[in-house]
Design a protein around this motif. Structure first.
Motif, PDB file in Angstrom:
ATOM      1  N   GLU A  58      32.515  32.526  38.429  1.00  0.00           N
ATOM      2  CA  GLU A  58      32.123  32.422  39.954  1.00  0.00           C
ATOM      3  C   GLU A  58      32.340  33.346  41.044  1.00  0.00           C
ATOM      4  O   GLU A  58      31.514  33.975  41.761  1.00  0.00           O
ATOM      5  CB  GLU A  58      32.675  31.111  40.366  1.00  0.00           C
ATOM      6  N   SER A  59      33.647  33.707  40.730  1.00  0.00           N
ATOM      7  CA  SER A  59      34.246  34.945  42.006  1.00  0.00           C
ATOM      8  C   SER A  59      34.114  36.267  41.398  1.00  0.00           C
ATOM      9  O   SER A  59      34.210  37.163  42.018  1.00  0.00           O
ATOM     10  CB  SER A  59      35.429  34.179  42.289  1.00  0.00           C
ATOM     11  N   GLY A  60      34.167  36.311  40.086  1.00  0.00           N
ATOM     12  CA  GLY A  60      34.311  37.669  39.555  1.00  0.00           C
ATOM     13  C   GLY A  60      35.893  38.266  39.367  1.00  0.00           C
ATOM     14  O   GLY A  60      35.914  39.428  38.928  1.00  0.00           O
ATOM     15  N   ALA A  61      36.784  37.453  39.775  1.00  0.00           N
ATOM     16  CA  ALA A  61      38.109  37.684  39.793  1.00  0.00           C
ATOM     17  C   ALA A  61      38.781  37.660  38.328  1.00  0.00           C
ATOM     18  O   ALA A  61      38.294  36.833  37.629  1.00  0.00           O
ATOM     19  CB  ALA A  61      38.632  36.892  40.692  1.00  0.00           C
ATOM     20  N   VAL A  62      39.741  38.565  38.063  1.00  0.00           N
ATOM     21  CA  VAL A  62      40.169  38.807  36.967  1.00  0.00           C
ATOM     22  C   VAL A  62      41.431  37.630  36.970  1.00  0.00           C
ATOM     23  O   VAL A  62      42.228  37.630  37.652  1.00  0.00           O
ATOM     24  CB  VAL A  62      40.918  40.090  36.664  1.00  0.00           C
TER      25      VAL A  62
ATOM     26  N   ARG B 100      45.563  48.681  38.122  1.00  0.00           N
ATOM     27  CA  ARG B 100      44.651  49.291  39.122  1.00  0.00           C
ATOM     28  C   ARG B 100      43.469  48.189  39.349  1.00  0.00           C
ATOM     29  O   ARG B 100      43.022  47.827  40.592  1.00  0.00           O
ATOM     30  CB  ARG B 100      43.801  50.275  38.685  1.00  0.00           C
ATOM     31  N   MET B 101      43.129  47.298  38.402  1.00  0.00           N
ATOM     32  CA  MET B 101      42.061  46.195  38.588  1.00  0.00           C
ATOM     33  C   MET B 101      42.484  45.127  39.393  1.00  0.00           C
ATOM     34  O   MET B 101      41.991  44.707  40.363  1.00  0.00           O
ATOM     35  CB  MET B 101      41.602  45.426  37.313  1.00  0.00           C
ATOM     36  N   ILE B 102      43.904  44.836  39.140  1.00  0.00           N
ATOM     37  CA  ILE B 102      44.820  43.763  39.933  1.00  0.00           C
ATOM     38  C   ILE B 102      44.683  44.293  41.534  1.00  0.00           C
ATOM     39  O   ILE B 102      44.570  43.498  42.676  1.00  0.00           O
ATOM     40  CB  ILE B 102      45.933  43.398  39.240  1.00  0.00           C
ATOM     41  N   GLY B 103      45.176  45.445  41.462  1.00  0.00           N
ATOM     42  CA  GLY B 103      45.392  46.175  42.799  1.00  0.00           C
ATOM     43  C   GLY B 103      44.217  46.117  43.519  1.00  0.00           C
ATOM     44  O   GLY B 103      44.334  45.686  44.823  1.00  0.00           O
TER      45      GLY B 103
ATOM     46  N   GLN C 110      41.643  44.216  43.210  1.00  0.00           N
ATOM     47  CA  GLN C 110      41.510  42.713  43.346  1.00  0.00           C
ATOM     48  C   GLN C 110      41.980  42.195  44.676  1.00  0.00           C
ATOM     49  O   GLN C 110      41.387  41.665  45.547  1.00  0.00           O
ATOM     50  CB  GLN C 110      41.618  41.777  42.286  1.00  0.00           C
ATOM     51  N   ALA C 111      43.363  42.595  44.632  1.00  0.00           N
ATOM     52  CA  ALA C 111      44.193  42.096  45.906  1.00  0.00           C
ATOM     53  C   ALA C 111      43.546  42.766  47.104  1.00  0.00           C
ATOM     54  O   ALA C 111      43.782  41.953  48.211  1.00  0.00           O
ATOM     55  CB  ALA C 111      45.730  42.481  45.652  1.00  0.00           C
ATOM     56  N   ALA C 112      43.253  43.914  47.248  1.00  0.00           N
ATOM     57  CA  ALA C 112      42.823  44.519  48.290  1.00  0.00           C
ATOM     58  C   ALA C 112      41.521  44.024  48.706  1.00  0.00           C
ATOM     59  O   ALA C 112      41.072  43.870  50.403  1.00  0.00           O
ATOM     60  CB  ALA C 112      42.574  46.164  48.106  1.00  0.00           C
ATOM     61  N   SER C 113      40.641  43.638  47.834  1.00  0.00           N
ATOM     62  CA  SER C 113      39.298  43.190  48.222  1.00  0.00           C
ATOM     63  C   SER C 113      39.477  41.562  48.613  1.00  0.00           C
ATOM     64  O   SER C 113      38.718  41.150  49.523  1.00  0.00           O
ATOM     65  CB  SER C 113      38.534  43.010  46.930  1.00  0.00           C
TER      66      SER C 113
END
Length: 623
Positions: A371-375, A600-603, A605-608
């Motif tokens: 739904e959100s595309g988040a990891v 980096r993906m998590i980073g 994602q947090a910034a987004s």
């Protein structure tokens, strides 16, 4: 002085006197009465001796021969005088023996002993042991010839018993390897052969059951009957025309058909087919009618390229393949298949030390919210950085680890490393919804180790919360769980650890288990997802879509979440999202990557999340 000299005359002189007395044409000296007495004694002993003897001068001529030698050679003693001793006992047949004989005559060698096969004038042959040695105090040598035919016959009978199987009367393992070694040593194009060798290695299928149910006596009769058929098969095939063949019993219910100077794999394949058909014909054994089958490993190669050990290893391996492929068949040696087996063996022997040497590493593949595309999480995938074979994926070594038990040691390392990494991401990237880590667990880890204790210890050691750990077991393993495995799964679930069924839909698919097992996640097998192809021009598979939608609805009603594996296209992701699937995993989002890439993906994602620019799921890969 003169009397003394004659009184101490040599044995040769006495023997020579015996000859001159019997043959007056030879002049004799006039000895004293004492010397004459000694000569008579020597003459009597020489002529009466059972051992065949002759006195030979330095030129190799017979000076005197006794009755035993004359009888042995079928003639009279006087007929042997002046003949060449070497001709009488065939000493010139071999260069080495002839050279030693000449050295004895010249006084340069003390003794010669050899074995010779002589032909009697009446036509029969006899084996003799020939000995030559100097006569002390003279220039002559004494030739003695002992008939050892009876001893040779006894030795031959004993050797036959030692070299043949007492049940089937076939050559045994010892004779087989002797013949095989000789064939490899002498096989050559220059000697008119093909320079090749072939072997059919045969094993009866289920012979133990015959012994166990009908007794060893019937089993022995069966072995004898099989031996007779194999021998007849080899003889009728006519492989003796191009080279020698040997049928042997190597032990138990194992037989070997050796073909010397073989002409190629087709010849051995024909022999294997004939042998298989011969064995499969029913046997009538004293009122017992038996039907058996056999498995045969076939090897054919150039003699110069192999050894007895290598040939037998290849035959044994190929026989194992024939058994593993279903029995009652013959299988030809395959170098590529053997190379794979050798590689597997090499991996097996080095797997345990590799864990201690730190040759393993983990990569992580994202589990993405559809739904959100988040990891939401990552699956830990182990890699073996092998010093010889390079980087190996789990399908190359996990099966081996499960077979030899090293999966327990390896699985413990994977679990500890993954939990430590997940905790590090949580500390480095604080979030209200930290990423969980999913680790694959083999059933053997549950049986052969204290998985519950290991998980509790590792969680305490790393500081990772139980809800951030997910353990994946295959559907067949989970559905068949009972007793200790089920208790372990329940204890882990009670601890807060999530349990996921991997590759769901390919195993038992017994849905009744889902209501009783402590499972929280279903991971749909990628074979269902591959039917969802909207963006490549192909039509989706309606059955796959119907099954997936039904499984998702059922899982949600049971309070389970669903992860789809092998998501590769945007169309697949869209369809999965519409049917209610929770998370997706696949190359659309990312391949398995190193820990720093996940960080980096998590980073990002947090910034987004802090400054969102768009609504809806990410339409493109994360990396």
């Amino acid at each position: 002085m003169s009397g003394t000299s004659e009184g101490t005359g040599s044995a040769a002189d006495s023997i020579r006197s015996a000859t001159t007395e019997r043959h007056p044409a030879v002049p004799a000296t006039a000895p004293s009465s004492r010397a004459e007495s000694e000569r008579r004694d020597y003459r009597a002993a020489f002529n009466a001796a059972h051992l065949a003897m002759a006195v030979v001068d330095r030129g190799g001529h017979v000076v005197a021969a006794n009755d035993a030698l004359a009888a042995l050679l079928g003639t009279e003693p006087h007929a042997l005088v002046e003949q060449h001793a070497a001709d009488l006992v065939d000493l010139a047949a071999e260069a080495r023996t002839w050279q030693a004989y000449q050295e004895v005559l010249r006084g340069r060698q003390a003794r010669l002993r050899c074995t010779r096969r002589l032909k009697h004038p009446d036509g029969h042959s006899l084996w003799t042991e020939v000995t030559l040695g100097p006569v002390p105090g003279t220039s002559e040598v004494l030739l003695s010839v002992a008939d050892i035919s009876d001893r040779r016959d006894l030795q031959a009978r004993l050797r036959h018993l030692q070299m043949h199987d007492p049940v089937t009367r076939l050559p045994n393992r010892t004779l087989f390897f002797e013949r095989l070694s000789a064939a490899l040593e002498h096989s050559s194009y220059e000697q008119g052969g093909t320079g090749r060798i072939g072997l059919c290695y045969l094993d009866l299928d289920g012979f133990k059951a015959v012994n166990d149910t009908l007794g060893h006596r019937v089993g022995d009769r069966l072995l004898t009957a099989v031996a007779a058929r194999l021998t007849q098969c080899a003889d009728q095939s006519g492989y003796g025309r191009t080279g020698g063949h040997l049928v042997a019993r190597l032990g138990g219910d194992e037989f070997a058909l050796l073909v010397e100077d073989s002409t190629g794999t087709e010849q051995l394949a024909d022999l294997a087919r004939s042998a298989l058909a011969a064995v499969q014909e029913p046997f009538d054994l004293a009122g017992q009618r038996l039907s058996v089958s056999a498995s045969i490993g076939v090897v054919e190669r150039a003699s110069a390229d192999t050894s007895a050990t290598a040939l037998m290893q290849a035959a044994d391996t190929t026989l194992y393949w024939a058994k593993a492929d279903g029995k009652a068949r013959w299988t030809l040696f395959d170098p590529e298949r053997n190379a794979h087996r050798m590689t597997r063996q090499a991996l097996s022997s080095t797997l345990r030390p590799a864990v201690e040497r730190g040759e393993f590493a983990l990569e992580y593949q994202p589990l993405v919210d559809l739904e959100s595309g988040a990891v939401r999480g990552v699956e830990a995938l182990v890699r073996w950085n092998h010093p010889q074979f390079g980087t190996l994926t789990p399908n190359r070594f996990i099966g081996i680890a499960e077979e030899d038990g090293s999966i327990v040691q390896l699985g413990r390392w994977v679990l500890r490393t993954a939990c430590r990494q997940a905790r590090r991401w949580q500390i480095e990237q604080p979030s209200d919804a930290p990423v969980f880590v999913s680790v694959n667990v083999a059933v053997r880890q549950v049986w052969d180790s204290d998985l519950v204790g290991d998980v509790a210890e590792i969680l305490a050691e790393t500081g990772l919360a139980p809800q951030l750990l997910q353990l994946e077991l295959t559907e067949s393993a989970v559905m068949g769980s009972a007793g200790r495995p089920l208790q372990a799964l329940q204890a882990l679930s009670d601890m807060g650890v999530r349990i996921a069924i991997d590759d769901f839909g390919t195993g038992y698919s017994n849905l009744a288990y889902l209501s009783r097992l402590p499972v929280s996640v279903l991971k749909l097998d990628g074979s269902f997802v591959r039917g969802f192809r909207y963006d490549d021009g192909a039509h989706p598979n309606p059955a796959d879509e119907t099954i997936v939608e039904a499984l998702v609805q059922l899982a949600h009603r049971l309070g389970l979440t669903v992860t789809a594996e092998c998501v590769e296209t945007v169309g697949q992701a869209a369809r999965l999202r519409r049917v209610g699937c929770d998370t997706g995993q696949g190359w659309l989002y990312s391949r398995a990557v190193a820990p720093d890439v996940i960080a980096r993906m998590i980073g990002r994602q947090a910034a987004s999340a802090a400054s969102p620019e768009q609504d809806g799921p990410a339409p493109h890969p994360l990396v």
